[in-house]
Design an enzyme around this catalytic site. Structure first.
Site, PDB file in Angstrom:
ATOM      1  N   THR A  86       3.887   6.970  -4.378  1.00 31.61           N
ATOM      2  CA  THR A  86       3.349   8.217  -4.925  1.00 31.61           C
ATOM      3  C   THR A  86       2.201   8.682  -4.030  1.00 31.61           C
ATOM      4  OG1 THR A  86       1.911   6.939  -6.412  1.00 31.61           O
ATOM      5  CG2 THR A  86       4.000   7.735  -7.316  1.00 31.61           C
ATOM      6  N   GLU A 151      -0.106  -1.564 -11.873  1.00 29.18           N
ATOM      7  CA  GLU A 151      -0.403  -2.780 -11.107  1.00 29.18           C
ATOM      8  C   GLU A 151      -1.876  -2.778 -10.714  1.00 29.18           C
ATOM      9  OE1 GLU A 151      -1.247  -2.759  -7.762  1.00 29.18           O
ATOM     10  OE2 GLU A 151      -0.950  -0.627  -7.360  1.00 29.18           O
ATOM     11  N   PHE A 152      -2.432  -3.988 -10.605  1.00 28.29           N
ATOM     12  CA  PHE A 152      -3.817  -4.167 -10.192  1.00 28.29           C
ATOM     13  C   PHE A 152      -3.875  -5.217  -9.086  1.00 28.29           C
ATOM     14  CE2 PHE A 152      -3.870  -2.907 -14.685  1.00 28.29           C
ATOM     15  CZ  PHE A 152      -4.645  -1.759 -14.614  1.00 28.29           C
ATOM     16  N   ARG A 154      -4.654  -6.518  -5.258  1.00 31.27           N
ATOM     17  CA  ARG A 154      -5.453  -6.305  -4.052  1.00 31.27           C
ATOM     18  C   ARG A 154      -4.629  -6.737  -2.842  1.00 31.27           C
ATOM     19  NH1 ARG A 154     -10.036 -10.303  -4.848  1.00 31.27           N
ATOM     20  NH2 ARG A 154      -8.273 -11.401  -5.786  1.00 31.27           N
ATOM     21  N   HIS A 254     -20.610  -4.688  -1.675  1.00 32.40           N
ATOM     22  CA  HIS A 254     -20.823  -5.080  -0.288  1.00 32.40           C
ATOM     23  C   HIS A 254     -20.825  -3.824   0.579  1.00 32.40           C
ATOM     24  CE1 HIS A 254     -20.343  -9.249  -1.454  1.00 32.40           C
ATOM     25  NE2 HIS A 254     -19.220  -8.927  -2.075  1.00 32.40           N
ATOM     26  N   CYS A 263      -4.870   2.811  -2.140  1.00 35.95           N
ATOM     27  CA  CYS A 263      -5.158   3.104  -3.551  1.00 35.95           C
ATOM     28  C   CYS A 263      -6.355   4.015  -3.763  1.00 35.95           C
ATOM     29  CB  CYS A 263      -5.360   1.791  -4.314  1.00 35.95           C
ATOM     30  SG  CYS A 263      -3.881   0.779  -4.435  1.00 35.95           S
TER      31      CYS A 263
END
Length: 433
Positions: A86, A151-152, A154, A254, A263
């Site tokens: 997307t 979804e999450f 990394r 950081h 994302c």
């Protein structure tokens, strides 16, 4: 459970392989025949640590397979996940949902009754309603459910994130569909991973709100870093001091060259567009997007300033090109804006990245890609550490300095300290210190 994953990119492939590892029967579907052929030869289309071994293990066990035939693949499935791309739409920043809707149209005539359609792709609020409308219009008598399950993951830690998640979010309007989703995620539920059942629209918004909030934390500490440099404070101490507050937390504090990747840039823009369309502006997110875009170019100017304010005809070495370590993803990486700023100023650029040079070469052909950090800095007037790959954390600074022409070291990830850099003969610049 039998599951089909429509889309075999980052989210679909990782999710499909992990579901198969839980013991489910999974088939990953993609229209790209060459990608499916490579996957059948255990050649991954992305770099993600451990993914090739996970895929091979489950293919060998007969739990995971790949296909280009959507209609055949979804037959007999308990759930079909839509995990297609997307990307941001040109012109307005809204999420391009054409792939989601095309998959929905195809599924309407292919799925069996009582199949759960799960949107795993990151989609704006209301997309599930449209997917449901498309399928109902094409097949009015079909009993099915549309569920949101964001979804999450990394990049660089996706397998661990999938198997040990902070939370599992499921948005559904149908109790029987919730039961199917509960069964699919049962292995994680038994491990006490929290599962949150919400309305479909709430689930869709949770994903965007989470990413916008994390982007805000990153941008906030970057602006604090700029203030630290003006005031003579240390942003790492500031980060620790505020991060120890349980209401704030230490993660995403950081300081660096700005956020990038697949994302945060895309999702913040999509959230802005959704808010504008519904006449409910999210001004904080708008400021975050603007500040982050400005920061990336500012990092290029920081390199120029370290060379005395003039980059014309000078060589700059960049160490790290991907938006973060442990991925080959170049989407919206800070290095892109940094490179453009340096090129505009007349610099020659040599770069090294452990995994991202093939992708980087496609979007920055003027940059010389080299095989090692030391080759990149040879005869350079300045070297900038842009991505905090482990390979750059223990460089021989004296050796690095000995092969350079100049002595400017710009550490955009604060992985070294001023004393050790100056001892090696560098003129050292960092972020917020």
């Amino acid at each position: 459970m039998k599951i089909a994953m429509i889309g075999s990119g980052y989210v679909g492939l990782v999710s499909g392989a992990c579901f198969a590892d839980f013991g489910h029967q999974v088939i990953c579907v993609d229209k790209d025949e060459s990608k499916i052929a490579r996957l059948n030869d255990n050649i991954m289309p992305i770099y993600e640590p451990g993914l090739d071994n996970l895929v091979k293990t489950n293919v060998d066990a007969g739990r995971l397979s790949f296909s280009t035939d959507l209609a055949a693949s979804v037959k007999g499935c308990d759930a079909v996940f839509i995990a297609v791309g997307t990307p941001s739409r040109r012109g307005d920043g809204h999420a391009d949902l054409s792939y989601v809707y095309a998959a929905s149209e195809e599924l309407a005539g292919a799925i069996d009754p009582k199949t759960v359609i799960v949107t795993k792709s990151t989609v704006p609020v209301g997309t599930g309603d449209e997917v449901e409308r498309i399928i109902k219009e094409a097949n009015p008598s079909l009993e099915f459910a549309v569920v949101s399950n964001p979804e999450f993951l990394r990049e660089g830690a996706a397998i661990g994130d999938f198997k040990r998640p902070d939370r599992i979010v499921v948005g559904s309007e149908e109790d029987w569909a919730k039961d199917v989703m509960h069964a699919i995620y049962r292995p994680l539920f038994l491990n006490e991973s929290p599962i949150l059942f919400t309305s479909r629209r709430s689930s869709e918004l949770i994903k965007y709100a989470a990413n916008a909030f994390l982007a805000t934390k990153i941008t906030f500490i970057n602006e604090m870093a700029d203030l630290c440099e003006k005031l003579g404070a240390n942003v790492q101490d500031v980060s620790r001091g505020i991060g120890l507050d349980g209401r704030i937390g230490a993660k995403f504090l950081h300081a660096g060259p700005g956020y990038g990747g697949s994302c945060f840039p895309k999702d913040t823009l999509a959230l802005l567009k959704t808010a504008q369309d519904n006449e409910s502006p999210v001004r904080i997110v708008s400021a975050v997007v603007e500040a982050n875009d400005l920061r990336k170019r500012a990092m290029g100017r920081k390199v120029i300033a370290a060379m005395g304010g003039d980059a014309r005809g000078k060589k700059v070495a960049l160490l790290g090109l991907t938006f973060k370590p442990n991925t080959d993803d170049m989407r919206d990486a800070p290095s892109i804006a940094i490179v453009q700023t340096l090129l505009d100023a007349g610099a020659h650029i040599a770069a090294h990245d452990p995994e991202g040079m093939e992708e980087a070469a496609k979007i920055m052909p003027e940059v010389e890609m080299v095989n090692s950090a030391y080759d990149a800095v040879a005869d350079a007037d300045a070297v900038a550490i842009v991505t905090e790959w482990d390979a750059y954390r223990a460089l021989d600074l004296q050796k690095l300095r000995s092969v350079m022409k100049g002595k400017a070291l710009i550490d955009m990830r604060n992985i070294y300290n001023q004393a050790q850099a100056e001892e090696a003969g560098f003129s050292y610049s960092s972020i917020g210190r």
